[in-house]
Design a protein around this motif. Structure first.
Motif, PDB file in Angstrom:
ATOM      1  N   GLY A  43       0.810  -1.212   0.000  1.00  0.00           N
ATOM      2  CA  GLY A  43       0.000   0.000   0.000  1.00  0.00           C
ATOM      3  C   GLY A  43       0.846   1.266   0.000  1.00  0.00           C
ATOM      4  N   LEU A  44       2.155   1.104   0.062  1.00  0.00           N
ATOM      5  CA  LEU A  44       3.051   2.262  -0.030  1.00  0.00           C
ATOM      6  C   LEU A  44       3.163   2.672  -1.492  1.00  0.00           C
ATOM      7  CD1 LEU A  44       5.891   0.946   2.308  1.00  0.00           C
ATOM      8  CD2 LEU A  44       4.207   2.723   2.864  1.00  0.00           C
ATOM      9  N   THR A  45       3.542   3.912  -1.723  1.00  0.00           N
ATOM     10  CA  THR A  45       3.740   4.350  -3.103  1.00  0.00           C
ATOM     11  C   THR A  45       5.171   4.043  -3.538  1.00  0.00           C
ATOM     12  OG1 THR A  45       4.505   6.565  -2.497  1.00  0.00           O
ATOM     13  CG2 THR A  45       2.111   6.262  -2.768  1.00  0.00           C
ATOM     14  N   ALA A  46       5.384   4.003  -4.835  1.00  0.00           N
ATOM     15  CA  ALA A  46       6.738   3.809  -5.366  1.00  0.00           C
ATOM     16  C   ALA A  46       7.623   4.973  -4.917  1.00  0.00           C
ATOM     17  CB  ALA A  46       6.703   3.711  -6.893  1.00  0.00           C
ATOM     18  N   HIS A  47       7.053   6.173  -4.872  1.00  0.00           N
ATOM     19  CA  HIS A  47       7.802   7.343  -4.410  1.00  0.00           C
ATOM     20  C   HIS A  47       8.281   7.136  -2.974  1.00  0.00           C
ATOM     21  CE1 HIS A  47       8.912  11.541  -3.837  1.00  0.00           C
ATOM     22  NE2 HIS A  47       8.223  11.507  -2.709  1.00  0.00           N
ATOM     23  N   THR A  48       7.404   6.621  -2.105  1.00  0.00           N
ATOM     24  CA  THR A  48       7.770   6.370  -0.706  1.00  0.00           C
ATOM     25  C   THR A  48       8.874   5.323  -0.613  1.00  0.00           C
ATOM     26  OG1 THR A  48       5.584   6.995   0.093  1.00  0.00           O
ATOM     27  CG2 THR A  48       6.911   5.591   1.544  1.00  0.00           C
ATOM     28  N   LEU A  49       8.763   4.254  -1.379  1.00  0.00           N
ATOM     29  CA  LEU A  49       9.787   3.207  -1.361  1.00  0.00           C
ATOM     30  C   LEU A  49      11.142   3.755  -1.802  1.00  0.00           C
ATOM     31  CD1 LEU A  49       7.664   0.284  -2.824  1.00  0.00           C
ATOM     32  CD2 LEU A  49       8.511   0.482  -0.466  1.00  0.00           C
ATOM     33  N   ARG A  50      11.140   4.565  -2.843  1.00  0.00           N
ATOM     34  CA  ARG A  50      12.398   5.155  -3.309  1.00  0.00           C
ATOM     35  C   ARG A  50      12.956   6.122  -2.267  1.00  0.00           C
ATOM     36  NH1 ARG A  50       9.181   5.958  -8.112  1.00  0.00           N
ATOM     37  NH2 ARG A  50       9.491   4.172  -9.473  1.00  0.00           N
ATOM     38  N   TRP A  51      12.061   6.882  -1.626  1.00  0.00           N
ATOM     39  CA  TRP A  51      12.474   7.820  -0.584  1.00  0.00           C
ATOM     40  C   TRP A  51      13.075   7.067   0.599  1.00  0.00           C
ATOM     41  CZ3 TRP A  51       9.910   9.222   4.247  1.00  0.00           C
ATOM     42  CH2 TRP A  51      10.488  10.337   4.865  1.00  0.00           C
ATOM     43  N   TYR A  52      12.425   5.966   1.023  1.00  0.00           N
ATOM     44  CA  TYR A  52      12.967   5.144   2.112  1.00  0.00           C
ATOM     45  C   TYR A  52      14.388   4.690   1.780  1.00  0.00           C
ATOM     46  CZ  TYR A  52       8.490   4.448   4.625  1.00  0.00           C
ATOM     47  OH  TYR A  52       7.344   4.610   5.356  1.00  0.00           O
ATOM     48  N   GLU A  53      14.588   4.304   0.540  1.00  0.00           N
ATOM     49  CA  GLU A  53      15.914   3.850   0.119  1.00  0.00           C
ATOM     50  C   GLU A  53      16.911   5.015   0.148  1.00  0.00           C
ATOM     51  OE1 GLU A  53      17.908   1.262  -3.515  1.00  0.00           O
ATOM     52  OE2 GLU A  53      15.857   1.992  -3.735  1.00  0.00           O
ATOM     53  N   ARG A  54      16.474   6.163  -0.354  1.00  0.00           N
ATOM     54  CA  ARG A  54      17.352   7.327  -0.434  1.00  0.00           C
ATOM     55  C   ARG A  54      17.790   7.821   0.948  1.00  0.00           C
ATOM     56  NH1 ARG A  54      14.325   9.830  -3.642  1.00  0.00           N
ATOM     57  NH2 ARG A  54      13.266  11.239  -2.237  1.00  0.00           N
ATOM     58  N   ILE A  55      16.897   7.773   1.963  1.00  0.00           N
ATOM     59  CA  ILE A  55      17.242   8.304   3.281  1.00  0.00           C
ATOM     60  C   ILE A  55      17.922   7.270   4.179  1.00  0.00           C
ATOM     61  CG2 ILE A  55      15.431  10.038   3.200  1.00  0.00           C
ATOM     62  CD1 ILE A  55      13.824   8.265   5.200  1.00  0.00           C
ATOM     63  N   GLY A  56      18.055   6.038   3.686  1.00  0.00           N
ATOM     64  CA  GLY A  56      18.741   5.004   4.463  1.00  0.00           C
ATOM     65  C   GLY A  56      17.819   4.165   5.329  1.00  0.00           C
ATOM     66  N   LEU A  57      16.533   4.308   5.126  1.00  0.00           N
ATOM     67  CA  LEU A  57      15.573   3.504   5.884  1.00  0.00           C
ATOM     68  C   LEU A  57      15.359   2.143   5.220  1.00  0.00           C
ATOM     69  CD1 LEU A  57      13.737   3.513   8.337  1.00  0.00           C
ATOM     70  CD2 LEU A  57      11.961   4.584   6.963  1.00  0.00           C
ATOM     71  N   MET A  58      15.621   2.068   3.954  1.00  0.00           N
ATOM     72  CA  MET A  58      15.434   0.835   3.186  1.00  0.00           C
ATOM     73  C   MET A  58      16.668   0.616   2.306  1.00  0.00           C
ATOM     74  SD  MET A  58      13.030  -1.369   2.704  1.00  0.00           S
ATOM     75  CE  MET A  58      13.207  -2.842   1.768  1.00  0.00           C
ATOM     76  N   PRO A  59      17.816   0.413   2.952  1.00  0.00           N
ATOM     77  CA  PRO A  59      19.031   0.291   2.153  1.00  0.00           C
ATOM     78  C   PRO A  59      19.222  -1.109   1.586  1.00  0.00           C
ATOM     79  CG  PRO A  59      19.548   0.117   4.464  1.00  0.00           C
ATOM     80  CD  PRO A  59      18.061   0.378   4.371  1.00  0.00           C
ATOM     81  N   HIS A  60      20.129  -1.206   0.682  1.00  0.00           N
ATOM     82  CA  HIS A  60      20.561  -2.496   0.144  1.00  0.00           C
ATOM     83  C   HIS A  60      19.464  -3.269  -0.575  1.00  0.00           C
ATOM     84  CE1 HIS A  60      24.273  -1.761   2.221  1.00  0.00           C
ATOM     85  NE2 HIS A  60      23.633  -1.672   3.367  1.00  0.00           N
TER      86      HIS A  60
END
Length: 158
Positions: A43-60
């Protein structure tokens, strides 16, 4: 639902929290999800997923040979855990700090515990405030229900 306390960093040490195993869309080993599939599952947006990755919340997040993100069941577990942290009202900076501590390894257990305990205290305070607020609402609703009942009774009596 089983939630990994660690981010999707591939390490030998995993912390498991909560009870039952998650119902993953695919079994381990066949769990290569595109970003659009993760959007559908979470239910998250693609923008949110990319943002999580960019800020280090969803790395690797793994990538395909063409550079497309490929998420795993472990990534879905982490996103579920992050969703729970969001529901607590934990600031994003604290979530990112937690993820960073996980990546740093076992020697950060105490710091992670302190962060989660502080969040738990905040949640308990909010629950108490909400219970007090609910009591006020219940009182007002009962007041209006009684007033309505009395008005109806007096109308019938007239």
């Amino acid at each position: 639902m089983t939630l990994l306390e660690s981010t999707p960093v591939r390490t030998a040490t995993e912390d498991i929290c909560v009870s039952a195993p998650p119902a993953h869309p695919r079994p381990a080993g066949e769990d290569q999800y595109t970003i659009s599939e993760v959007v559908t599952f979470t239910g998250l947006t693609a923008h949110t997923l990319r943002w999580y990755e960019r800020i280090g919340l969803m790395p690797h997040v793994d990538r395909s040979h063409t550079g497309q993100r490929r998420f795993t069941n472990r990534d879905l577990d982490w996103l579920t855990f992050v969703g729970k942290l969001r529901l607590t009202g934990m600031p994003v900076a604290d979530m990112v700090r937690y993820a960073q501590l996980v990546r740093e390894g076992e020697h950060t257990f105490e710091q992670r515990q302190e962060l989660l305990e502080r969040t738990r205290r905040d949640v308990r305070t909010r629950i108490t405030e909400l219970q007090d607020t609910l009591a006020v609402l219940d009182y007002k609703i009962d007041f209006y229900a009684a007033a309505h009942h009395e008005r109806r009774a007096s109308e019938r009596a007239s």
